[in-house]
Design a protein around this motif. Structure first.
Motif, PDB file in Angstrom:
ATOM      1  N   TYR A 198     -32.932 -83.686 -30.503  1.00 25.76           N
ATOM      2  CA  TYR A 198     -33.522 -84.555 -31.178  1.00 25.76           C
ATOM      3  C   TYR A 198     -33.277 -83.885 -32.376  1.00 25.76           C
ATOM      4  CZ  TYR A 198     -37.596 -85.157 -27.908  1.00 25.76           C
ATOM      5  OH  TYR A 198     -38.458 -86.240 -26.493  1.00 25.76           O
ATOM      6  N   THR A 206     -32.786 -86.858 -35.174  1.00 20.97           N
ATOM      7  CA  THR A 206     -33.820 -86.518 -36.422  1.00 20.97           C
ATOM      8  C   THR A 206     -32.840 -86.805 -37.381  1.00 20.97           C
ATOM      9  OG1 THR A 206     -35.872 -85.825 -35.085  1.00 20.97           O
ATOM     10  CG2 THR A 206     -35.665 -85.556 -38.090  1.00 20.97           C
ATOM     11  N   ARG A 260     -32.719 -90.074 -40.553  1.00 17.96           N
ATOM     12  CA  ARG A 260     -33.203 -90.065 -41.917  1.00 17.96           C
ATOM     13  C   ARG A 260     -32.018 -90.267 -42.478  1.00 17.96           C
ATOM     14  NH1 ARG A 260     -36.832 -85.328 -42.843  1.00 17.96           N
ATOM     15  NH2 ARG A 260     -36.485 -86.918 -45.023  1.00 17.96           N
ATOM     16  N   VAL A 290     -39.292 -90.240 -39.065  1.00 22.35           N
ATOM     17  CA  VAL A 290     -39.074 -89.573 -37.897  1.00 22.35           C
ATOM     18  C   VAL A 290     -40.160 -88.432 -37.761  1.00 22.35           C
ATOM     19  CG1 VAL A 290     -37.699 -88.395 -36.439  1.00 22.35           C
ATOM     20  CG2 VAL A 290     -37.289 -89.638 -38.175  1.00 22.35           C
ATOM     21  N   VAL A 341     -41.576 -86.012 -34.797  1.00 24.13           N
ATOM     22  CA  VAL A 341     -41.709 -85.336 -33.216  1.00 24.13           C
ATOM     23  C   VAL A 341     -42.694 -84.169 -32.833  1.00 24.13           C
ATOM     24  CG1 VAL A 341     -39.717 -83.678 -32.704  1.00 24.13           C
ATOM     25  CG2 VAL A 341     -38.755 -84.784 -34.319  1.00 24.13           C
ATOM     26  N   ALA A 371     -35.572 -79.391 -33.630  1.00 23.39           N
ATOM     27  CA  ALA A 371     -36.039 -80.901 -34.386  1.00 23.39           C
ATOM     28  C   ALA A 371     -36.338 -80.124 -36.154  1.00 23.39           C
ATOM     29  CB  ALA A 371     -37.298 -80.825 -33.667  1.00 23.39           C
ATOM     30  N   PRO A 409     -38.454 -83.432 -39.959  1.00 26.39           N
ATOM     31  CA  PRO A 409     -38.519 -84.960 -39.521  1.00 26.39           C
ATOM     32  C   PRO A 409     -39.312 -84.862 -40.365  1.00 26.39           C
ATOM     33  CG  PRO A 409     -39.297 -82.849 -38.201  1.00 26.39           C
ATOM     34  CD  PRO A 409     -38.120 -82.342 -38.766  1.00 26.39           C
ATOM     35  N   ASP A 410     -40.818 -85.949 -40.615  1.00 27.17           N
ATOM     36  CA  ASP A 410     -41.513 -86.108 -41.781  1.00 27.17           C
ATOM     37  C   ASP A 410     -42.913 -85.527 -41.236  1.00 27.17           C
ATOM     38  OD1 ASP A 410     -40.656 -88.479 -43.950  1.00 27.17           O
ATOM     39  OD2 ASP A 410     -39.424 -88.744 -41.898  1.00 27.17           O
TER      40      ASP A 410
END
Length: 318
Positions: A154, A158, A162, A168, A170, A180, A185-186
């Motif tokens: 992941y 990611t 990105r 993204v 998760v 991750a 991630p966002d």
């Protein structure tokens, strides 16, 4: 989160068929009679796709499916208008069996083994994601990893997405989540146990949970949602921290409740809603799902009704 291209892609690396058996008076070691059986396409990312389908944005499902039992997934995709970009691998997708005894108030889980992902499959999926990133702004990486896959899968996906300007999300646990979050991630949605495991310390009360969520947000993750089960969820972003408590509803099945919250929060977030609006909508969406078995989204009328009963509490002092 500001999408630049229409479309949401959900990525399911460990898809599952959820089989629910209604078995009154279930007794281990005895002959039991099943009164009803349902089978639904599952796995967290498949659930998210099903909950989002029918909204304003096109939904695509990708990831891995076992070639030997694809029918239930294909039926869901066709019924909900989900674009199927899943890769077929040799073997069968895993089956998760729930034996439900409403008389005794018990649920017994029997989880069968799933796919062994062959060499080269992740590279083929990466190529598929690269192509999908040309037309889609948001990717949801959700669920466990299948046997034989690297724990940083992941994180790798990611970082790649990105770098292509994608939003993204998760939702996973354990080592895959730890890897991750390092890729920023966002949006992440751990539950309390998963957040505690991620940070390597016990979270003894709500204040500790809020501090932990803020710590995760401070690393560069735009939105952190921590599920508290029936007690609601904590939402943290640059606006602050909130607790959203759902109204009491009749519960037919909790399977997919977390996935419905991801879908609800994400749809509100992509529409530019405030933190409170996202918390209220996502909590109502998840509560509305509880009355149905399987990944069946509540009607918008039901969500709007439940939103009025969601309690929002500011956690600015925590």
């Amino acid at each position: 989160m500001t999408p630049t291209k229409p479309g949401i892609v959900t990525v399911s690396l460990n898809s599952a068929i959820d089989q629910t058996l209604e078995c009154p008076g279930f007794t281990a070691g005895a002959v039991n009679r099943v009164t009803s059986e349902t089978r639904t396409a599952g796995g967290k990312a498949i659930n998210v796709a099903a909950f989002l389908a029918g909204g304003d944005l096109p939904i695509t499902a990708t990831g891995f499916l076992g070639a030997d039992n694809t029918q239930v997934f294909e039926a869901l995709f066709q019924e909900r208008g989900i674009l199927d970009r899943c890769l077929r691998l040799p073997g069968s997708s895993r089956v998760n069996i729930k034996v439900v005894d409403r008389m005794g108030g018990t649920v017994t889980d029997l989880n069968l083994p799933g796919l062994q992902v062959p060499d080269g499959a992740l590279q083929k999926l990466t190529e598929t994601l690269d192509a999908l990133a040309r037309d889609n702004s948001c990717f949801v990486l959700s669920g466990s990893l299948p046997a034989g896959m690297q724990e940083d899968a992941y994180a790798t996906l990611t970082a790649r997405l990105r770098s292509r300007g994608a939003i993204v999300v998760v939702d996973t646990s354990g080592a895959p989540l730890k890897h991750a979050v390092a890729a920023k991630p966002d949006f992440v949605k751990p539950n309390v146990h998963e957040l505690s495991e991620l940070l390597g310390r016990a979270l003894s009360d709500r204040t500790e949970v809020v501090r932990a969520a803020r710590q995760l947000h401070a690393t560069g993750i735009e939105l952190v949602v921590v599920s508290l089960g029936a007690e609601g969820a904590i939402f943290v972003d640059g606006e602050g921290a909130l607790l959203a408590v759902p109204p009491r509803v009749e519960v037919a099945s909790t399977v997919g409740a977390g996935d419905s919250m991801v879908a609800g929060v994400l749809s509100a977030r992509l529409a530019g809603r405030s933190l409170e609006e996202c918390a209220r909508y996502g909590t109502a969406f998840a509560a509305g799902k509880l009355v149905r078995v399987g990944p069946v989204p509540p009607s918008q009328e039901r969500v709007q009704s439940l939103m009025r009963s969601v309690s929002i509490h500011s956690l600015s002092d925590a």
